[in-house]
Design a protein around this motif. Structure first.
Motif, PDB file in Angstrom:
ATOM      1  N   LEU A 584     -30.038  26.108   1.543  1.00 40.38           N
ATOM      2  CA  LEU A 584     -29.629  26.662   0.249  1.00 40.38           C
ATOM      3  C   LEU A 584     -28.124  26.942   0.222  1.00 40.38           C
ATOM      4  CD1 LEU A 584     -32.619  29.088  -0.395  1.00 40.38           C
ATOM      5  CD2 LEU A 584     -31.999  27.091  -1.777  1.00 40.38           C
ATOM      6  N   ARG A 585     -27.593  27.467   1.310  1.00 41.00           N
ATOM      7  CA  ARG A 585     -26.163  27.766   1.372  1.00 41.00           C
ATOM      8  C   ARG A 585     -25.333  26.487   1.201  1.00 41.00           C
ATOM      9  NH1 ARG A 585     -21.982  31.687   1.478  1.00 41.00           N
ATOM     10  NH2 ARG A 585     -20.173  30.596   2.355  1.00 41.00           N
ATOM     11  N   LEU A 586     -25.677  25.421   1.933  1.00 35.67           N
ATOM     12  CA  LEU A 586     -24.912  24.178   1.872  1.00 35.67           C
ATOM     13  C   LEU A 586     -25.074  23.472   0.529  1.00 35.67           C
ATOM     14  CD1 LEU A 586     -25.591  22.801   5.470  1.00 35.67           C
ATOM     15  CD2 LEU A 586     -23.494  23.848   4.615  1.00 35.67           C
ATOM     16  N   SER A 587     -26.219  23.666  -0.109  1.00 34.03           N
ATOM     17  CA  SER A 587     -26.472  22.977  -1.382  1.00 34.03           C
ATOM     18  C   SER A 587     -25.664  23.562  -2.538  1.00 34.03           C
ATOM     19  CB  SER A 587     -27.963  23.044  -1.725  1.00 34.03           C
ATOM     20  OG  SER A 587     -28.358  24.362  -2.056  1.00 34.03           O
ATOM     21  N   ALA A 604     -43.125  22.652   5.672  1.00 30.81           N
ATOM     22  CA  ALA A 604     -42.957  24.090   5.907  1.00 30.81           C
ATOM     23  C   ALA A 604     -41.592  24.570   5.418  1.00 30.81           C
ATOM     24  CB  ALA A 604     -43.127  24.389   7.397  1.00 30.81           C
ATOM     25  N   ALA A 605     -40.564  23.738   5.641  1.00 33.33           N
ATOM     26  CA  ALA A 605     -39.216  24.121   5.193  1.00 33.33           C
ATOM     27  C   ALA A 605     -39.120  24.142   3.675  1.00 33.33           C
ATOM     28  CB  ALA A 605     -38.188  23.154   5.780  1.00 33.33           C
ATOM     29  N   VAL A 606     -39.727  23.159   3.001  1.00 25.90           N
ATOM     30  CA  VAL A 606     -39.715  23.126   1.531  1.00 25.90           C
ATOM     31  C   VAL A 606     -40.387  24.379   0.979  1.00 25.90           C
ATOM     32  CG1 VAL A 606     -40.634  21.948  -0.498  1.00 25.90           C
ATOM     33  CG2 VAL A 606     -39.588  20.624   1.353  1.00 25.90           C
ATOM     34  N   LYS A 607     -41.498  24.749   1.593  1.00 28.49           N
ATOM     35  CA  LYS A 607     -42.213  25.951   1.152  1.00 28.49           C
ATOM     36  C   LYS A 607     -41.346  27.192   1.307  1.00 28.49           C
ATOM     37  CE  LYS A 607     -46.467  28.592   1.953  1.00 28.49           C
ATOM     38  NZ  LYS A 607     -47.718  28.676   2.763  1.00 28.49           N
ATOM     39  N   GLU A 608     -40.623  27.274   2.421  1.00 29.23           N
ATOM     40  CA  GLU A 608     -39.778  28.446   2.664  1.00 29.23           C
ATOM     41  C   GLU A 608     -38.577  28.464   1.716  1.00 29.23           C
ATOM     42  OE1 GLU A 608     -38.857  32.061   4.251  1.00 29.23           O
ATOM     43  OE2 GLU A 608     -40.664  30.835   4.581  1.00 29.23           O
ATOM     44  N   VAL A 609     -38.001  27.292   1.415  1.00 30.16           N
ATOM     45  CA  VAL A 609     -36.903  27.223   0.445  1.00 30.16           C
ATOM     46  C   VAL A 609     -37.363  27.763  -0.898  1.00 30.16           C
ATOM     47  CG1 VAL A 609     -35.478  25.640  -0.917  1.00 30.16           C
ATOM     48  CG2 VAL A 609     -35.646  25.341   1.561  1.00 30.16           C
ATOM     49  N   LYS A 610     -38.554  27.383  -1.316  1.00 34.81           N
ATOM     50  CA  LYS A 610     -39.089  27.851  -2.597  1.00 34.81           C
ATOM     51  C   LYS A 610     -39.370  29.350  -2.571  1.00 34.81           C
ATOM     52  CE  LYS A 610     -39.256  24.225  -5.284  1.00 34.81           C
ATOM     53  NZ  LYS A 610     -38.511  24.207  -6.585  1.00 34.81           N
ATOM     54  N   ASP A 617     -33.627  23.188  -6.344  1.00 35.18           N
ATOM     55  CA  ASP A 617     -33.895  21.762  -6.587  1.00 35.18           C
ATOM     56  C   ASP A 617     -34.110  21.078  -5.240  1.00 35.18           C
ATOM     57  OD1 ASP A 617     -33.554  21.978  -9.342  1.00 35.18           O
ATOM     58  OD2 ASP A 617     -31.381  21.743  -9.184  1.00 35.18           O
ATOM     59  N   VAL A 618     -35.359  20.892  -4.855  1.00 38.14           N
ATOM     60  CA  VAL A 618     -35.682  20.326  -3.548  1.00 38.14           C
ATOM     61  C   VAL A 618     -36.727  19.225  -3.712  1.00 38.14           C
ATOM     62  CG1 VAL A 618     -37.403  22.132  -3.121  1.00 38.14           C
ATOM     63  CG2 VAL A 618     -36.442  20.849  -1.188  1.00 38.14           C
ATOM     64  N   ALA A 619     -36.555  18.117  -2.987  1.00 38.73           N
ATOM     65  CA  ALA A 619     -37.490  16.984  -3.038  1.00 38.73           C
ATOM     66  C   ALA A 619     -37.825  16.565  -1.618  1.00 38.73           C
ATOM     67  CB  ALA A 619     -36.896  15.818  -3.809  1.00 38.73           C
ATOM     68  N   ASP A 636     -33.773   8.578  -8.137  1.00 41.59           N
ATOM     69  CA  ASP A 636     -34.321   9.662  -8.951  1.00 41.59           C
ATOM     70  C   ASP A 636     -33.949  11.023  -8.368  1.00 41.59           C
ATOM     71  OD1 ASP A 636     -36.091  10.617 -11.132  1.00 41.59           O
ATOM     72  OD2 ASP A 636     -37.324  11.335  -9.467  1.00 41.59           O
ATOM     73  N   SER A 637     -34.051  11.131  -7.026  1.00 45.70           N
ATOM     74  CA  SER A 637     -33.815  12.429  -6.391  1.00 45.70           C
ATOM     75  C   SER A 637     -32.347  12.834  -6.452  1.00 45.70           C
ATOM     76  CB  SER A 637     -34.280  12.385  -4.932  1.00 45.70           C
ATOM     77  OG  SER A 637     -35.677  12.124  -4.871  1.00 45.70           O
ATOM     78  N   LEU A 638     -31.443  11.887  -6.247  1.00 48.67           N
ATOM     79  CA  LEU A 638     -30.027  12.230  -6.269  1.00 48.67           C
ATOM     80  C   LEU A 638     -29.568  12.661  -7.659  1.00 48.67           C
ATOM     81  CD1 LEU A 638     -28.484   9.498  -3.946  1.00 48.67           C
ATOM     82  CD2 LEU A 638     -28.707  11.935  -3.486  1.00 48.67           C
ATOM     83  N   ASN A 639     -30.264  12.211  -8.672  1.00 50.18           N
ATOM     84  CA  ASN A 639     -29.921  12.608 -10.040  1.00 50.18           C
ATOM     85  C   ASN A 639     -30.547  13.936 -10.438  1.00 50.18           C
ATOM     86  OD1 ASN A 639     -28.386  10.324 -10.561  1.00 50.18           O
ATOM     87  ND2 ASN A 639     -30.151   9.124 -11.195  1.00 50.18           N
ATOM     88  N   ARG A 640     -31.638  14.299  -9.770  1.00 50.40           N
ATOM     89  CA  ARG A 640     -32.404  15.466 -10.216  1.00 50.40           C
ATOM     90  C   ARG A 640     -32.408  16.623  -9.230  1.00 50.40           C
ATOM     91  NH1 ARG A 640     -38.237  13.475 -11.322  1.00 50.40           N
ATOM     92  NH2 ARG A 640     -38.465  15.701 -11.706  1.00 50.40           N
ATOM     93  N   TYR A 641     -32.220  16.340  -7.938  1.00 56.16           N
ATOM     94  CA  TYR A 641     -32.386  17.384  -6.928  1.00 56.16           C
ATOM     95  C   TYR A 641     -31.109  17.568  -6.117  1.00 56.16           C
ATOM     96  CZ  TYR A 641     -37.297  16.600  -8.004  1.00 56.16           C
ATOM     97  OH  TYR A 641     -38.491  16.457  -8.646  1.00 56.16           O
ATOM     98  N   THR A 642     -31.000  18.738  -5.495  1.00 60.01           N
ATOM     99  CA  THR A 642     -29.842  19.057  -4.676  1.00 60.01           C
ATOM    100  C   THR A 642     -30.153  18.927  -3.194  1.00 60.01           C
ATOM    101  OG1 THR A 642     -29.130  20.628  -6.368  1.00 60.01           O
ATOM    102  CG2 THR A 642     -28.058  20.770  -4.222  1.00 60.01           C
TER     103      THR A 642
END
Length: 764
Positions: A584-587, A604-610, A617-619, A636-642
């Motif tokens: 999150l910090r780097l994004s 597990a990491a995606v769940k913790e980010v949320k 914005d995570v994919a 799609d991801s580069l346009n929509r997610y960080t």
């Protein structure tokens, strides 16, 4: 088959001569179990002839030459049975077939014309040396299922048929000569409008290396343009008459498509004929006949021209469409195109798998010594070659095979043995190594399977493809188990699954590589000096290495090691919150690519980010993406997610060039060591027994760090690209890991606490 273009001479065996055909069925190969059945019946018929006491000779060597269309066709072979008297020469050929006998002679003449052509060649050789004696030829067909024999005399048209076949073969040779002439005039193009100086220097170095050694290694960073450099070098060999065909190996579908795109920058389809050889399963179209005679008629009616298809750059989609409309298996169309192709792009298994390599080796006119082999991502070759030699079977597949045999009314011995194998696998427990009793039982059943075709003949042509594969494996298990000692592991990764894994395929790999006229290995991550050559079974002293420089990559990376976390399996859960916080910090300053060693860890990491930021914005890279799906996901991801969570070693970590210049930061969550299992431990022990001081590093650390270097290399692909990289695990600071990082990443700072991490992320 050997084609001497200058002398206009073709040298080949009588069997190659007889089975040669440029259209449907081109390059058909025989199965090993059929060869064994034929061998046993040849021995039986030999004993019968010996009992006749009429002076029969066996396996008589013959040689003859036939002129056609200005070419000399030189044929050699061994006649099964040969007898000479003062007045005549008699020749017999023994052929086992999967048909009930007797049949009408004209049916056998039409269905098995190649057998009669082979006999005709022997009779032609006999006439050249028999003087005035009469020459008689006879084919003895045998139904191995019940031993029925049917003799059929060589027809009066045999000599005319022989000459007609010689003309077909000469026409093919003349076509190859025309192809060589066309290649000599191949335009020399550059793939870039303004090639970088280091790229041009690499090309000159490759050309010099090609004069110094037939085997060379190109070490160049990701983004350098290795593919274009290798293709231009290979085309130069074709243009110079030093080779007649180029074979380019790369493992991923995305990579194969990219190679074809790069090739078209150098030569158009009418100038250079290229085939992208995809797996046979991708060619399948439902509802198409499998009758060879009907396929030939459909082919002729549709007027399929493989050369025209090559010139119009027909891809697999087009080939499938033509096959569906014409009623011809698309695989037959692709195989026919291979015979006229100048460049073939395919997977490693078409060279290193004993089963799959027949797809190329049986192509009419294929000459490995006249071929340039380019192996992309060569660091993957040792593992891929070992996989090609390994065998695996599970209880469900074995049960399906046994059921299929019953449904197709196979001999009882086939059904019983297949069921025994399925029952054995069903009882098999998970084990790092098979118990002595289980090993003996596996070998006993495998031995029974290996003689089924010879002792209980059965026509396997009508079986589904999965069953045909099972028949092939059944014939392989016995030989492999006999040899399964040093360098192999026989184990059960889970209940009901039997694996025979090759620990090192270096010897076999080296033999294959050296068989080609020219071999070029390419990699961005060769590992320690000499290691790749040793893993590929090559003598490093005879492997000329070209090191390509990319000065624009120096200083393009800002790398730090996150010493705050430990991503080992037993401790990663306690650090998952810090991992999510780092992402999150780097994004906050741009897109982040996070490379994980497994899907479970990434999830597990995606769940913790949320949990930390529900609006983040995570994919997560989906499982099972094909080449087209991978491209869509990235765009799609580069346009929509960080934050993009990717898998190390997956299609986005290696082989895809879509992240360069578009990712602000990358985080590598751990060195992605291989799973600790019986196979990796067996390899570690093998290295230790060979005297290696760093056996653990060879089996675990080096493969894991290679994935790291490959993933990071994709982030800087052109001058001006930069990337901020966080190696997120304190293990990266250990010298065993740190020493394996690419030198272009410099001397990474080790971040000891949160303040140092915040300071580094702010500065970089």
């Amino acid at each position: 088959m050997r084609i001497d273009l200058k002398a206009k001479r073709v040298e080949l065996s009588a069997q190659e001569f007889a089975t040669f055909r440029p259209g449907p069925g081109a390059g058909a190969g025989g199965a090993p179990w059929r060869a064994e059945a034929g061998r046993q019946w040849h021995e039986t018929m030999r004993k019968v002839a010996e009992a006749e006491g009429q002076g029969w000779q066996f396996e008589r060597t013959i040689a003859c030459e036939v002129g056609a269309l200005g070419w000399t066709i030189a044929i050699t072979g061994r006649a099964d049975q040969w007898r000479e008297t003062e007045t005549e020469v008699s020749i017999r050929e023994i052929k086992t077939i999967s048909l009930k006998l007797p049949r009408k002679p004209e049916f056998l003449l039409g269905r098995f014309a190649h057998h009669f052509l082979q006999l005709a060649a022997y009779c032609h050789a006999a006439r050249l040396g028999s003087g005035a004696r009469e020459v008689k030829g006879e084919l003895i067909f045998i139904d191995p299922a019940d031993g029925t024999r049917q003799p059929v005399a060589l027809p009066r048209t045999a000599e005319a048929d022989l000459l007609a076949q010689a003309e077909v073969l000469a026409a093919h040779a003349e076509n190859r000569r025309a192809s060589h002439a066309r290649l000599l005039n191949l335009p020399e193009r550059l793939p870039f409008k303004e090639p970088r100086p280091e790229w041009l220097q690499c090309g000159a170095d490759l050309d010099q290396a090609g004069l110094d050694s037939p085997t060379r290694l190109l070490v160049a960073p990701t983004g350098f343009g290795k593919t274009s450099a290798a293709l231009r070098h290979g085309l130069g060999l074709l243009r110079g008459g030093r080779a007649g065909r180029l074979l380019y190996l790369t493992g991923k579908g995305t990579g194969q498509t990219q190679v074809l795109t790069e090739l078209r920058r150098l030569a158009r389809s009418k100038e250079l004929r290229a085939v992208l050889l995809r797996p046979r399963a991708e060619h399948e179209v439902e509802g198409i006949t499998d009758d060879p005679e009907q396929i030939r008629r459909n082919w002729a009616n549709a007027k399929i021209d493989p050369q025209h298809l090559l010139e119009e750059a027909a891809d697999l989609r087009r080939v499938r469409e033509i096959g569906r409309i014409a009623g011809v298996p698309p695989w037959d169309i692709t195989k026919a195109m291979l015979g006229h192709a100048d460049v073939v792009i395919c997977d490693y298994n078409y060279v290193f798998s004993p089963r799959n390599r027949a797809a190329l080796e049986t192509v009419p006119g294929w000459d490995i010594a006249d071929t340039v082999l380019v192996v992309d991502e060569a660091h993957n070759l040792p593992d891929r070659a070992a996989e090609c030699l390994s065998l695996r079977d599970d209880e469900q597949s074995a049960a399906d095979f046994a059921f299929t045999l019953t449904r197709f009314r196979a001999p009882e011995a086939w059904c019983q043995t297949a069921q025994m194998w399925a029952d054995f696998l069903h009882r098999l427990p998970k084990a790092d190594a098979l118990s002595p009793d289980d090993r003996v039982e596996a070998m006993a059943i495998a031995e029974r399977m290996s003689v089924l075709a010879a002792e209980h003949p059965f026509n396997t042509d009508d079986l589904p493809d999965a069953a045909k594969q099972a028949v092939w494996n059944a014939a392989s298990w016995s030989d492999r188990l006999e040899a399964a000692d040093l360098g192999w592991l026989l184990w059960s990764p889970k209940p009901g699954l039997l694996s025979l894994d090759c620990l090192s395929a270096a010897k076999a790999t080296g033999e294959r590589l050296r068989a080609f006229g020219h071999t070029l290995l390419m990699t961005a991550t060769p590992g320690p000096r000499g290691s790749l050559a040793a893993d590929c079974g090559l003598d490093s002293d005879h492997l000329v290495t070209v090191h390509a420089l990319a000065p624009w990559r120096q200083g393009a990376y800002t790398v730090a090691i996150d010493g705050r976390v430990d991503t080992r399996l037993k401790t990663r859960d306690t650090h998952i919150a810090r991992t999510a916080a780092a992402l999150l910090r780097l994004s906050q300053e741009g897109a982040v690519a996070a490379f994980f060693p497994s899907y479970k860890y990434a999830e597990a990491a995606v769940k913790e980010v949320k949990n930390l930021d529900p609006k983040a914005d995570v994919a997560l890279q989906p499982r099972g993406l094909g080449p087209e799906g991978t491209a869509r996901f990235v765009e799609d991801s580069l346009n929509r997610y960080t934050i993009l969570c990717l898998i190390l070693g997956g299609s986005l970590g290696e082989g895809v060039d879509m992240l360069g210049g578009r990712i602000r930061s990358a985080v590598v969550i751990g060195p992605a060591l291989p799973e600790v299992n019986a196979l990796q431990e067996a390899r570690r022990k093998m290295f230790a027994e060979a005297g290696a001081e760093d056996a653990f590093s060879l089996a675990y650390v080096r493969p894991g760090m290679r994935k790291v270097n490959q993933a990071l290399g994709r982030l800087v692909r052109a001058p001006g690209h930069t990337a901020r990289v966080l190696l997120h695990c304190r293990r990266f600071a250990d010298e065993a890991y740190r020493s394996l990082l690419s030198t272009e990443y410099g001397d990474p700072q080790v971040l000891a606490d949160d303040d140092e991490f915040v300071g580094w992320s702010a500065r970089s």
